[in-house]
Design an enzyme around this catalytic site. Sequence first.
Site, PDB file in Angstrom:
ATOM      1  N   SER A 104       0.850  -1.198   0.000  1.00  0.00           N
ATOM      2  CA  SER A 104       0.000   0.000   0.000  1.00  0.00           C
ATOM      3  C   SER A 104       0.886   1.249   0.000  1.00  0.00           C
ATOM      4  O   SER A 104       2.061   1.174  -0.354  1.00  0.00           O
ATOM      5  CB  SER A 104      -0.930  -0.033   1.215  1.00  0.00           C
ATOM      6  N   ASN A 105       0.329   2.399   0.360  1.00  0.00           N
ATOM      7  CA  ASN A 105       1.106   3.640   0.420  1.00  0.00           C
ATOM      8  C   ASN A 105       0.589   4.502   1.562  1.00  0.00           C
ATOM      9  O   ASN A 105      -0.342   4.115   2.271  1.00  0.00           O
ATOM     10  CB  ASN A 105       1.038   4.367  -0.933  1.00  0.00           C
ATOM     11  N   TYR A 106       1.191   5.676   1.743  1.00  0.00           N
ATOM     12  CA  TYR A 106       0.928   6.503   2.932  1.00  0.00           C
ATOM     13  C   TYR A 106      -0.294   7.413   2.816  1.00  0.00           C
ATOM     14  O   TYR A 106      -0.520   8.238   3.684  1.00  0.00           O
ATOM     15  CB  TYR A 106       2.146   7.370   3.239  1.00  0.00           C
ATOM     16  N   ALA A 132      -4.763   7.567  -4.235  1.00  0.00           N
ATOM     17  CA  ALA A 132      -3.393   7.098  -4.488  1.00  0.00           C
ATOM     18  C   ALA A 132      -3.497   5.610  -4.795  1.00  0.00           C
ATOM     19  O   ALA A 132      -3.261   4.749  -3.929  1.00  0.00           O
ATOM     20  CB  ALA A 132      -2.522   7.360  -3.267  1.00  0.00           C
TER      21      ALA A 132
END
Length: 223
Positions: free
Chosen positions: A25-27, A93
Site C-alpha cells: 500500500s502507500n501513505y 493514491a
Amino acid sequence: PLTGKRVLINAGPTREQIDPVRFISNYSTGKMGIALADAASDYGAEVVLVLGPVERHPEDPSVKVINVVSAGEMASECISAFPGCDIAILSAAVADFMPAEQYDRKLKRQGEGMILKLKPTDDIAASLGRIRTGSQLLVGFALETHDEILHASAKLKSKNLDLIVMNSLRDEGAGFGHDTNRITLIDRNNIIDKFELKSKEEAARDILDKIVALLNAEKDETK
Ligand code: CTP
C-alpha cells in the site's frame, strides 16, 4: 454553484493483498479527497465518494461513501458510478502494482529471501478518460518529485483529463499525511494556477472554484 450536479470522487490508498496477512500500500490518508467530498456537497452537488481503507470519513452525512480495498474494486466501483456523473475527481493514491500471484496461505519465512513478482493495476483515470463523454468533466491528481509541471501536463494529456491538480513532494507541508497542501492547477488549455500553502479544506475550494469556472466556460462556448 454545483446544485444539480453529480460528482464522483475517489480517495485514499488501495491495498493489494500478498497473502492473508500482508499487503502492498502507500501513505495516503484520504484527507484531500474527503475535504473535496465535503466541499462539493457544500457547493450543492450530490457526491459519491469511493474510499480506500482509511481512518477518516466525510463530515457531511449526505456524501454517499462506497468503501473499497483494492485497486480492482476501486476501478469497478468508479467505472459503474461514472456514467451517471457530471464530474469525476480522481484523488486516490491507487497502487500502481499488485502481486502477480495472491497466496491463500500465509507465506512462510524460508531460505535467503524472496522475489515478489508484481503486475500493473488498471489505471482508473485513464479508463474513465477513454469512456468519458464531452459533457463530463474529468479531474486528476499528480504527485511528483521532479520536473513537476512537465510530468503533470503529460498525465493530463495521456489520461484525457480537463484539469490536473499537481502536488510536489519538494514542497514542505504538501502531500501525504499533512493537513495542508500546496497545489498547482493545470487545465486542458495549459493555463497554470499556482496556490500558496493552505489547509486541505481551502485547497478543496480552490479546486472546486476552478471546476465551476471550466463548466461556465463550456456553457459560454456552446451558446
Ligand atoms: N491513477 C489511477 N489509477 C492508477 C494510477 C493512478 O486512476 N492505477 C490516477 C490517480 O488517481 C491520479 C492520476 O492517475 O489522478 C495520476 O496519478 P500518479 O500516481 O501521479 O501518476 P501515475 O499515472 O501512477 O504515474 P507515475 O506513478 O509514473 O508518476
